[in-house]
Scaffold this motif. Structure first.
Motif, mmCIF file in Angstrom:
data_model
loop_
_atom_site.group_PDB
_atom_site.id
_atom_site.type_symbol
_atom_site.label_atom_id
_atom_site.label_comp_id
_atom_site.label_asym_id
_atom_site.label_seq_id
_atom_site.Cartn_x
_atom_site.Cartn_y
_atom_site.Cartn_z
ATOM 1 N N TYR A 160 0.456 -0.803 -15.205
ATOM 2 C CA TYR A 160 0.081 0.030 -14.076
ATOM 3 C C TYR A 160 0.546 1.576 -14.313
ATOM 4 N N LYS A 161 1.883 1.799 -14.225
ATOM 5 C CA LYS A 161 2.816 2.546 -15.054
ATOM 6 C C LYS A 161 3.651 3.174 -13.511
ATOM 7 N N GLY A 162 3.642 1.989 -13.091
ATOM 8 C CA GLY A 162 4.005 2.148 -12.010
ATOM 9 C C GLY A 162 3.240 2.222 -10.725
ATOM 10 N N GLU A 163 1.863 2.435 -10.751
ATOM 11 C CA GLU A 163 1.054 2.969 -9.568
ATOM 12 C C GLU A 163 0.011 1.796 -9.052
ATOM 13 N N LEU A 164 0.594 0.951 -8.515
ATOM 14 C CA LEU A 164 -0.411 -0.270 -8.167
ATOM 15 C C LEU A 164 -2.076 0.225 -7.940
ATOM 16 N N PRO A 165 -2.948 -0.696 -8.279
ATOM 17 C CA PRO A 165 -4.209 -0.087 -7.711
ATOM 18 C C PRO A 165 -4.721 -0.528 -6.346
ATOM 19 N N VAL A 166 -4.002 0.041 -4.748
ATOM 20 C CA VAL A 166 -4.438 -1.501 -4.068
ATOM 21 C C VAL A 166 -5.384 -0.411 -3.888
ATOM 22 N N TYR A 212 0.672 -1.349 0.022
ATOM 23 C CA TYR A 212 -0.453 -0.074 -0.275
ATOM 24 C C TYR A 212 0.695 1.414 -0.079
ATOM 25 N N ALA A 213 2.035 1.688 0.457
ATOM 26 C CA ALA A 213 2.681 2.363 0.611
ATOM 27 C C ALA A 213 4.086 2.776 -0.190
ATOM 28 N N LEU A 214 4.220 1.643 -1.197
ATOM 29 C CA LEU A 214 5.162 1.795 -2.076
ATOM 30 C C LEU A 214 4.777 2.842 -2.785
ATOM 31 N N ASN A 215 6.646 3.225 -3.273
ATOM 32 C CA ASN A 215 6.592 4.405 -4.273
ATOM 33 C C ASN A 215 7.544 4.075 -5.119
ATOM 34 N N VAL A 216 7.409 3.223 -6.201
ATOM 35 C CA VAL A 216 8.036 3.026 -7.128
ATOM 36 C C VAL A 216 9.300 3.542 -7.595
ATOM 37 N N ALA A 217 8.931 4.782 -7.415
ATOM 38 C CA ALA A 217 10.254 6.177 -7.879
ATOM 39 C C ALA A 217 11.529 6.038 -7.102
ATOM 40 N N ARG A 218 10.794 5.681 -5.649
ATOM 41 C CA ARG A 218 11.583 6.566 -4.355
ATOM 42 C C ARG A 218 12.179 4.936 -4.149
#
Length: 442
Positions: free
Chosen positions: A320-326, A268-274
């Motif tokens: 999902y372009k790096g943003e999963l719909p959690v 839920y807190a995942l930020n791929v860019a970070r």
């Protein structure tokens, strides 16, 4: 030996307004200094204000016959008598006498906190430590368990129960109530009891009570059950099943867990860019991995996952372009049950945590070393990984030996025993390792 307690009233000038030597007109306030055995000292404000010239320090009284002076002196006498009575009461009850304890009883007028109020004060202090010593997930867990203890006390009409009355017997009642009324498993219910004991210990440290009445409670945990996880074949079925869009999005989040081992809070807190970084492998290829600090981490205990992104995980991130719909946790689990029903899976195999377990089992069945899997999952130690996956390890060990060696069973008659040497045979995929084409070539 009798505890020696001294009560002294003294004048404190208003330093900021009147620096320098004291004069008769210097304003100030009267304070009470309580000393126990000449060492343990604490000061209590009386709320009385006067001037330096109107204060008789030797007699501990305000000079003059004005109504204000008479009222102030009556208040000082009452305060001294009240403090003396508190000390005498503690002495009669054979309770340790400390300046802090006497002050607490005096300020609360003897009214001690009940169990709910103690829990509320604990939560208020913990909330100020979020991001400093505890994680948001821990603070949320405290609130959930506070709700459970409130519901228990209300159900038994014990909302005014004092902390010192929460005995081992009361703890057992809470345990059985959580299992029966809330449907908690024993180990989950025991976590609630551990939290209650933590609050009681905190109350002792803050001198709200003398001792933790649960200090001798024995937490008899049940043996961990069989790990629930999806096989590679079931992952394939899940991936290929046609689903409505709202379920397909949840299915993809779950599959990402199966390939990364992320817990729900971390997903839920995942930020791929970070969290993403790049490493070069032994063949010189550039690979992307996630370095995730787990949500359960604290200031003193950091838990970090290092997750190489496999092709399936990369595909999902790209989709999902790096943003999963959690979705929210409750919605996530509810939709997973619907997905499981469509795919023909049992309900207990479709929870957010099963995705994490699936990743761990898959990595172990592939022969990845235990310490690597431990880092992959972000466990506090390799021992934690061994404990969680103990039964899987036994099966994996047998399968690995069967895969590498051809072992002849021992004959039933001792006389027919022959010496043999293991003969290597062609490596074949062991049970649970078939259909790994999805992982290959990464």
């Amino acid at each position: 030996m009798r505890t020696r307690v001294n009560i002294l009233f003294w004048f404190r000038k208003q330093v900021r307004r009147h620096a320098g030597e004291r004069e008769a007109s210097t304003p100030g306030s009267i304070y009470c200094r309580l000393s126990v055995m000449g060492r343990d000292r604490i000061e209590v404000a009386t709320g009385i204000e006067t001037t330096y010239g109107d204060w008789d320090g030797a007699a501990s009284r305000v000079l003059g016959r004005t109504p204000a002076a008479r009222t102030a002196n009556e208040s000082l006498v009452k305060m001294r008598d009240r403090l003396t009575d508190i000390v005498a009461d503690l002495d009669r009850q054979n309770k340790p006498i400390t300046a802090k304890r006497v002050q607490r009883v005096y300020l609360t007028n003897g009214a001690m906190l009940n169990m709910i109020e103690l829990f509320q004060q604990f939560l208020a202090e913990q909330q100020g430590l979020v991001g400093v010593e505890i994680s948001p997930a821990t603070a949320t867990a405290h609130k959930v368990r506070f709700g459970n203890i409130c519901a228990f006390l209300q159900a038994h009409k014990l909302t005014e129960l004092r902390p010192e009355e929460f005995t081992i017997n009361m703890a057992d009642k809470l345990l059985y109530w959580l299992m029966k009324a809330k449907g908690h498993k024993r180990n989950t219910a025991l976590k609630n009891l551990q939290n209650v004991s933590q609050v009681l210990t905190w109350g002792v440290r803050r001198e709200h009570l003398d001792k933790n009445p649960m200090v001798l409670y024995q937490y008899k945990l049940t043996a961990p059950g069989e790990i629930k996880y999806l096989t590679v074949g079931e992952i394939g079925i899940l991936r290929a099943t046609c689903l409505p869009d709202y379920l397909a999005r949840v299915r993809d989040c779950f599959l990402f867990q199966c390939w990364t081992g992320l817990a729900y809070a971390d997903l839920y807190a995942l930020n791929v860019a970070r969290d993403a970084e790049y490493q070069t492998d032994a063949q010189g290829n550039l690979r992307r991995l996630l370095r995730v600090r787990r949500q359960k981490s604290t200031m003193h205990h950091g838990y970090e996952c290092v997750i190489p992104l496999l092709p399936e995980a990369e595909r999902l991130l790209s989709q999902y372009k790096g943003e999963l719909p959690v979705p929210a946790n409750a919605v996530y689990n509810r939709y997973l049950k619907e997905i499981g029903a469509v795919c023909g899976f049992s309900a207990d195999k479709m929870t957010t945590h099963v995705g994490r377990k699936t990743a761990g089992v898959m990595m172990l069945n592939l022969g990845i070393r235990m310490e690597v899997v431990s880092k992959f999952l972000g466990h506090s130690s390799v021992k934690m990984t061994e404990k969680v996956y103990a039964k899987i390890l036994d099966t994996t060990l047998v399968n690995e030996f069967d895969r590498v060696f051809s072992v002849t069973p021992l004959p039933t008659q001792p006389a027919a025993i022959e010496v043999f040497s293991p003969a290597p045979r062609k490596l074949m995929p062991g049970p649970g390792t078939q259909s790994f084409e999805m992982i290959a070539a990464w």
